[in-house]
Design a protein around this motif. Structure first.
Motif: not given
Length: 452
Positions: A201-214, A216-220, A371-379
């Motif tokens: 599964i390959t994800l291609i993105e022109m920018m140096p990170h994914v989820l540009g509007p988010f 940096p902590k969430l991008r990482d 800012r939330l990550t992981g399980f709380p954000a997923w719920v």
């Protein structure tokens, strides 16, 4: 449509083109207005686009995320639905021309048609890549994936199998994560003939990170979560050409060809080409230019909302919330004008954004919350998407299917369609295999890559 109570006088006719988030919001807000409403859409159903990737990755039925637009009359008697594709608009005569020779007169017009994929003129992209903006497109991706797996299960893996997702925004990240989980968790059970390590599964993105509007902590976090799911992440990489058998990419000035059977396009959006024939001013990306009340510039009784509209002074994100809030505001403007009143200019209230990478893994930026990550954000992601669906039946069915996918790993019950017959490239004989040592479900989970 029914006449107003005044003898010989018809009520104002509001025509809404597009049955998406913005169009539905405008129609519902006009429920108690003294107007007749006609909702026009090229399809007879509303598609909940944020979950289309779940259909493409065999987790949801297409019926779970589509809603019959004519059902809007069940709680609103001043609306009717008309199926059709708008070909042209005459704003002096206040008339729309639909395919099939149908003409529709309006007193107020609300354009809420959404957008389509932007292929940026990349050779082969429009012809060979597969976007995810319609139900039929999601089903095409799903069926092509299973056709490739069934073929490989019979004829063997003489070459690696690859799915490429172009675009590292929310749709691209969510799609790549879902494909990776299907490969990691389901394929070892449902396709024992295949080597999971040879399915990429390959994800291609022109920018140096994914989820540009988010942030940096969430991008990482999203990047790490994709890596833990063994997604082949190609950042700062541009697609130069899409071919029948793969994609030509460029990174740091060097080109590389990536063989692939499926290319999912989740990179960029633009207005539908037909908007050019609607006699409205267009700005960046072909979007219709509007003023502070979402009124089309230079037109008193024509409005544009959602992704298809743009205010040059204050561009809005192309998300569901701006469309919903815009639809409500336009309805408020129409009701105020009919009553001889005025309203304040439209002001978008940002409630936040979120994206999921997979089971128990998501990122969320929500107003008044950290800012939330992981399980709380997923719920929160699951709850919000289920609640936003149209119709209780859709909400219930989606909740059941997502529960089966995310909470009951042992089901492996993909939602499949029809695939073409498998043709053996050489004589194939199926024989009994040596019995395998039983492996507990817990051991099988431990054997797979660890996930957040």
């Amino acid at each position: 449509m029914p006449d107003s109570t005044a003898p010989g006088q018809k009520r104002p006719h509001v025509v809404v083109v597009g049955g998406g988030f913005g169009g539905i919001a405008a129609v519902r807000k006009l429920k108690r207005a003294d107007v007749d409403v006609t909702l026009i859409d090229r399809h007879t159903y509303n598609t909940f686009q944020p979950l289309l990737y779940q259909v493409a990755t065999a987790s949801l039925n297409p019926g779970d995320i589509t809603w019959f637009l004519r059902a809007i009359r069940s709680k609103q008697s001043n609306v009717r639905f008309l199926k059709g594709l708008v070909e042209s608009m005459d704003h002096e005569a206040k008339t729309l021309k639909l395919d099939g020779g149908v003409e529709v007169k309006y007193d107020y017009l609300v354009i809420a048609v959404g957008v389509t994929a932007n292929f940026f003129g990349i050779p082969g992209a429009a012809e060979l890549a597969m976007p995810l903006y319609r139900r039929s497109q999601a089903l095409a991706v799903r069926d092509k994936m299973f056709a490739a797996l069934e073929d490989a299960a019979v004829n063997g893996q003489d070459r690696d199998l690859r799915i490429i997702v172009v675009g590292g925004g929310a749709t691209g990240v969510e799609t790549a994560g879902a494909f990776a989980e299907l490969r990691n968790n389901d394929m070892p059970v449902t396709y024992p003939e295949l080597d999971r390590k040879r399915v990429h599964i390959t994800l291609i993105e022109m920018m140096p990170h994914v989820l540009g509007p988010f942030h940096p902590k969430l991008r990482d976090y999203a990047k790490k979560s994709l890596n833990k799911r063994d997604v082949d992440l190609r950042l700062e990489t541009a697609v130069k050409e899409v071919r029948e058998d793969g994609v030509l990419v460029e990174h740091n000035g060097e080109q590389e060809f990536l063989p692939a059977g499926i290319v999912v396009w989740a990179s960029g959006i633009t207005a539908h080409p037909t908007v050019q024939d609607w006699a409205v001013p267009q700005g960046r990306g072909g979007r219709i230019e509007t003023d502070e009340h979402l009124r089309v510039k230079g037109m008193q009784d024509v409005f544009a909302i959602g992704d298809v509209s743009i205010s040059p002074d204050e561009p809005l994100p192309q998300l569901a919330q701006p469309a919903i809030q815009g639809g409500k505001h336009v309805a408020k403007v129409i009701k105020a004008e009919l009553a001889g009143k005025t309203v304040k200019p439209f002001k978008y209230k940002d409630k936040g954004t979120m994206a999921t990478i997979g089971r128990s893994s998501a990122v969320a930026e929500i107003k008044f919350l950290p800012r939330l990550t992981g399980f709380p954000a997923w719920v929160i992601w699951v709850g919000l998407h289920v609640a936003t669906l149209l119709g209780n039946r859709n909400r219930f069915a989606t909740m059941i299917n997502l529960t089966a996918k995310y909470l009951v790993w042992g089901s492996h019950n993909a939602i499949v369609g029809e695939t073409p017959p498998v043709v053996a490239l050489k004589p194939v004989t199926v024989e009994a295999r040596e019995p395998r040592k039983a492996v507990s479900r817990a051991a099988a989970r431990k054997a797979t890559a660890k996930r957040p």
